[in-house]
Design an enzyme around this catalytic site. Structure first.
Site, PDB file in Angstrom:
ATOM      1  N   GLN A  89       0.818  -1.215   0.000  1.00 19.16           N
ATOM      2  CA  GLN A  89       0.000   0.000   0.000  1.00 19.16           C
ATOM      3  C   GLN A  89       0.853   1.267   0.000  1.00 19.16           C
ATOM      4  OE1 GLN A  89      -2.548  -0.444   3.436  1.00 19.16           O
ATOM      5  NE2 GLN A  89      -3.603  -2.216   2.583  1.00 19.16           N
ATOM      6  N   HIS A 151      -1.000   0.074   5.702  1.00 19.57           N
ATOM      7  CA  HIS A 151      -1.479   1.117   6.611  1.00 19.57           C
ATOM      8  C   HIS A 151      -0.445   2.223   6.853  1.00 19.57           C
ATOM      9  CE1 HIS A 151      -4.675  -1.799   8.492  1.00 19.57           C
ATOM     10  NE2 HIS A 151      -4.724  -1.761   7.173  1.00 19.57           N
ATOM     11  N   TYR A 254      -8.849   7.652  20.005  1.00 19.62           N
ATOM     12  CA  TYR A 254     -10.005   7.241  19.207  1.00 19.62           C
ATOM     13  C   TYR A 254     -10.267   5.738  19.274  1.00 19.62           C
ATOM     14  CZ  TYR A 254     -10.352  12.022  17.859  1.00 19.62           C
ATOM     15  OH  TYR A 254     -10.516  13.386  17.927  1.00 19.62           O
TER      16      TYR A 254
END
Length: 373
Positions: A89, A151, A254
């Site tokens: 990625q 990621h 988060y």
């Protein structure tokens, strides 16, 4: 005249100079619209930035920075890029202009980088001179490195104070997102030289890296500034389910992977918890996952029916999502381009009043979304 006012004045230049391949017309709840193809033949385009002279820069994840000038994609790539790696990625990711780009020609690039210790997300700043980058300087490197090719995140934005926000993914190693001594899995806030921004939560806390602004973030691939509040909004990939929209608040956790609305790719739970004290709830989430990428508020006058709406591209479900949000609550959600069949990698508000989209493919394209009439 500030750079953003200068950008707004390029509207007529864009409309006059872009040679358009007019595509099919689509219907929505509020208007008919069409896509106009500006450029094609891009190798997995990832990000788009509009220059004050009416041209635009496009990153290709394959490792090239391209220019759209006078309405055409130039054949030769911009030279002088920092050393980077294209793997999994990773590759060349975001491009972001300095707020005073019109005066200093400075821009910022995020990208994957490899050494013998592994791969990571880096940010470099450089000066754009003609078709070459000069004075290239690495200002941020997420540590530690790892062998993962997943990621990297990489989305960036500037706030109204001129501080730079950089997202770094958990690198596919989920527990790193809760380790505030590890740069993975959060958003970093810094000056244009890469120094920790004043007020960062880790400046007076030895357990938190000093560039951290938030943590517990899995893989942010959408970041934009709210046009009224100036807050930084993000979205991030969940696993199977649990893609989230969040408003960044300093020092906020988060939750990933301690809380999530998704499950593991194996089908097994990652956690049984969707809430925990001290961890933020998302403003909105998707289950099943749409694989969000790219994010922009519509602020133009070309499509008044969408004024203030938030637009999110989707990779997995190949669509564009329109959200009408008031008081931090989603009041409307509409799926657009469901018959288009393309992975949407980036969404940008153009200086011409159109929404601009990048499609994620080996023959990726740049499109303008405009009213049908």
């Amino acid at each position: 005249m500030g750079p953003f006012k200068h950008l707004a004045m390029t509207c007529s230049l864009f409309l006059a100079s872009v040679p358009l391949a007019v595509g099919q017309t689509f219907s929505s709840d509020r208007l008919e619209f069409r896509l106009e193809t500006v450029a094609a033949g891009l190798a997995y385009p990832w990000s788009l930035a509009f220059l004050p002279d009416g041209s635009a820069l496009v990153t290709e994840r394959a490792g090239r920075l391209r220019m759209i000038r006078d309405g055409a994609l130039e054949a030769d790539a911009i030279s002088g890029l920092p050393e980077l790696v294209v793997s999994g990625q990773g590759g060349l990711l975001d491009v972001l202009l300095h707020p005073a780009f019109a005066d200093n020609r400075t821009l910022f690039l995020s990208y994957a980088h490899r050494t013998g210790s592994g791969m990571t997300t880096r940010v470099a700043k450089a000066t754009l001179q003609q078709d070459r980058l000069e004075n290239v300087e690495v200002i941020f490197e997420a540590l530690p490195r790892s062998g993962s090719t997943r990621h990297f995140a990489g989305r960036m934005a500037f706030d109204s104070s001129g501080y730079l926000y950089v997202a770094v993914g958990d690198r596919g190693e989920m527990d790193r997102a809760q380790d505030t001594a590890d740069d993975a899995g959060g958003v970093h806030r810094m000056t244009v030289n890469g120094e920790p921004a004043p007020g960062n939560p880790g400046l007076n806390n030895s357990r938190i890296n000093d560039t951290f602004y938030t943590w517990g973030n899995r893989n942010i691939q959408g970041m934009t500034v709210h046009p009224d509040t100036g807050d930084i909004w993000t979205h991030e990939h969940g696993p199977r389910g649990g893609d989230e929209i969040n408003i960044l608040r300093a020092g906020t956790n988060y939750g990933w992977p301690e809380i999530t609305y998704g499950i593991d790719y194996s089908g097994l739970p990652i956690t049984l918890d969707t809430r925990k004290e001290g961890m933020a709830q998302p403003l909105h989430y998707w289950d099943p996952s749409i694989a969000p990428s790219g994010m922009a508020f519509y602020t133009g006058s070309l499509i008044p029916e969408w004024q203030g709406d938030l637009f999110v591209g989707a990779l997995k479900l190949r669509k564009l999502v329109r959200l009408r949000i008031t008081d931090d609550i989603v009041r409307e959600e509409e799926d657009l381009l469901t018959d288009f069949g393309e992975r949407i990698r980036d969404v940008r508000m153009g200086p011409d009043g159109a929404l601009w989209l990048l499609t994620d493919a080996s023959n990726g394209k740049v499109h303008r979304l405009v009213p049908a009439q």
